[in-house]
Design an enzyme around this catalytic site. Structure first.
Site, PDB file in Angstrom:
ATOM      1  CE  LYS A 160     115.414   1.610  35.114  1.00 35.41           C
ATOM      2  NZ  LYS A 160     115.233   2.514  36.215  1.00 35.41           N
TER       3      LYS A 160
HETATM    4  C1  LIG Z   1     114.673   3.009  37.408  1.00 34.54           C
HETATM    5  C2  LIG Z   1     113.968   4.287  37.624  1.00 34.54           C
HETATM    6  C3  LIG Z   1     114.351   5.204  38.621  1.00 34.54           C
HETATM    7  C4  LIG Z   1     115.326   4.896  39.704  1.00 34.54           C
HETATM    8  O1  LIG Z   1     116.540   4.424  39.356  1.00 34.54           O
HETATM    9  P1  LIG Z   1     117.449   3.596  40.392  1.00 34.54           P
HETATM   10  O2  LIG Z   1     118.797   3.628  39.760  1.00 34.54           O
HETATM   11  O3  LIG Z   1     116.874   2.227  40.482  1.00 34.54           O
HETATM   12  O4  LIG Z   1     117.427   4.305  41.698  1.00 34.54           O
HETATM   13  C5  LIG Z   1     113.697   6.430  38.676  1.00 34.54           C
HETATM   14  N1  LIG Z   1     112.722   6.731  37.822  1.00 34.54           N
HETATM   15  C6  LIG Z   1     112.301   5.885  36.871  1.00 34.54           C
HETATM   16  C7  LIG Z   1     111.216   6.305  35.939  1.00 34.54           C
HETATM   17  C8  LIG Z   1     112.906   4.620  36.742  1.00 34.54           C
HETATM   18  O5  LIG Z   1     112.474   3.782  35.795  1.00 34.54           O
END
Ligand SMILES: *Cc1c(COP(=O)(O)O)cnc(C)c1O
Length: 371
Positions: free
Chosen positions: A187
């Site tokens: 991210k």
């Molecule tokens: C990555 C993501 C999540 C979840 O995040 P995690 O930390 O992997 O649980 C939720 N919503 C979106 C749109 C994402 O891209």
């Protein structure tokens, strides 16, 4: 797709020092870095409260628990998003009410809200997909009209700024009742494992989120509500404190890469570049093009052979996923989401991308269509 190794090499001494400090302190759980990171992130985003948790999926779940969404109630969610957004709705015994998205920005289609709203709906989860904000002005007004809570899924858009028509500016995740984010390594603000956080401007709600994330207790061993165990590790918080200082620079690098892709495919007949929403900045978690003419899989394979990784975010819309067909939607219900799933291709984008790397990617894509 991402080059976390080069990014780490650039901040290695700072990160290694911070990790060493946590190891020496042995304060692995709820160490001082966790609170400090939450304060720094609150300062950065402008949210009154930041509540760290274990990951972005937990953040969504805890938000819905804190807002007292009761089993049987309905939550509006786009059909074109990552599964986590919908998963937690189902896990809590709520019913997802899918809506379609816009074909140029990939964001929730505001016009579709009126078609699905009904007395059982309690909330909307706009997803700021790929790095820019949904039409929050419309969504917030709509939510107010029908007394719905808004949870912004900001896992892909931390740092994006939305401008309201009166000129007010707010960061992604700080406009609804709760904003949620993820610090998954890839991210935009990623740690070296799992992590997440919730944002809110409401002090009472902040307290509730904090209590739920900590086994429903305010005081140790006194449980006032049913909670979960969802914490951000001190090690991850220490790493995030360093990466947060670089976040604006990282967003600027991603924008430079995106600008070069935009230019390269400006008039290309087969590659449709992503539109930037008029009222939001973009932090380009993904640079996602649409491949016209049913050539996506061939292009993807061709690029793979030439050493260019690409990804399809996402190949199947949620209403047609095996786990979620139980909610009664069918093929044809959300034509834009369905069509995007056949056309989208996300190109490599990261904070250390060299111009010659990118030139190679662009030239290889163009050469496919010249064959
Ligand atoms: C990555 C993501 C999540 C979840 O995040 P995690 O930390 O992997 O649980 C939720 N919503 C979106 C749109 C994402 O891209």
């Amino acid at each position: 797709m991402v080059d976390l190794r080069t990014q780490y090499d650039c901040i290695k001494s700072e990160v290694d020092h911070a990790i060493q400090q946590v190891l020496s302190s042995t304060a692995f759980i709820n160490g001082p870095d966790v609170k400090q990171f939450a304060e720094e992130l609150a300062h950065y985003t402008g949210a009154n409260h930041v509540i760290p948790c274990a990951n972005g999926t937990d953040a969504l779940q805890i938000a819905m628990m804190a807002l007292d969404f009761e089993p049987g109630a309905e939550v509006i969610v786009p059909a074109f998003t990552y599964v986590a957004t919908v998963e937690v709705i189902s896990l809590l015994g709520l019913r997802p009410r899918f809506v379609d998205v816009l074909s140029d920005t990939f964001e929730l289609d505001p016009e579709s809200l009126e078609k699905v709203v009904n007395p059982k709906v309690v909330g909307i989860v706009p997803v700021h997909l790929f790095g820019q904000c949904s039409n929050m002005e419309f969504i917030l007004n709509f939510a107010q009209k029908y007394d719905l809570k808004v949870i912004e899924d900001t896992a892909q858009a931390i740092g994006a700024v939305y401008t309201f028509s009166d000129g007010r500016k707010s960061q992604a995740g700080t406009m609804g009742a709760v904003g949620t984010t993820s610090f998954f390594p890839s991210k935009n603000l990623g740690c070296y494992g799992d992590g997440g956080a919730m944002f809110t401007n409401d002090s009472e709600l902040a307290e509730k989120l904090r209590i739920i994330a900590n086994h429903g207790q305010r005081k140790k061993y006194y449980h006032e509500s049913i909670g979960v165990n969802s914490r951000l590790d001190t090690l991850q918080a220490a790493i995030l404190r360093i990466k947060l200082k670089h976040l604006d620079k990282y967003s600027a690098s991603r924008n430079e890469v995106a600008d070069r892709y935009d230019q390269a495919f400006l008039d290309h007949p087969n590659i449709k570049t992503p539109k930037r929403a008029a009222n939001s900045t973009h932090v380009f978690h993904q640079y996602t093009v649409q491949v016209e003419g049913y050539a996506r899989e061939e292009l993807k394979n061709y690029l793979q052979e030439k050493g260019v990784p690409t990804m399809v975010y996402y190949p199947v819309p949620l209403h047609l996923q095996q786990a979620y067909v139980q909610y009664g939607n069918q093929e044809g219900d959300f034509p834009v989401a369905e069509s995007l799933c056949k056309k989208v291709l996300s190109l490599p984008i990261h904070t250390e991308m060299e111009k010659d790397q990118q030139d190679y990617i662009i030239e290889t894509i163009k050469s496919f269509f010249r064959q």
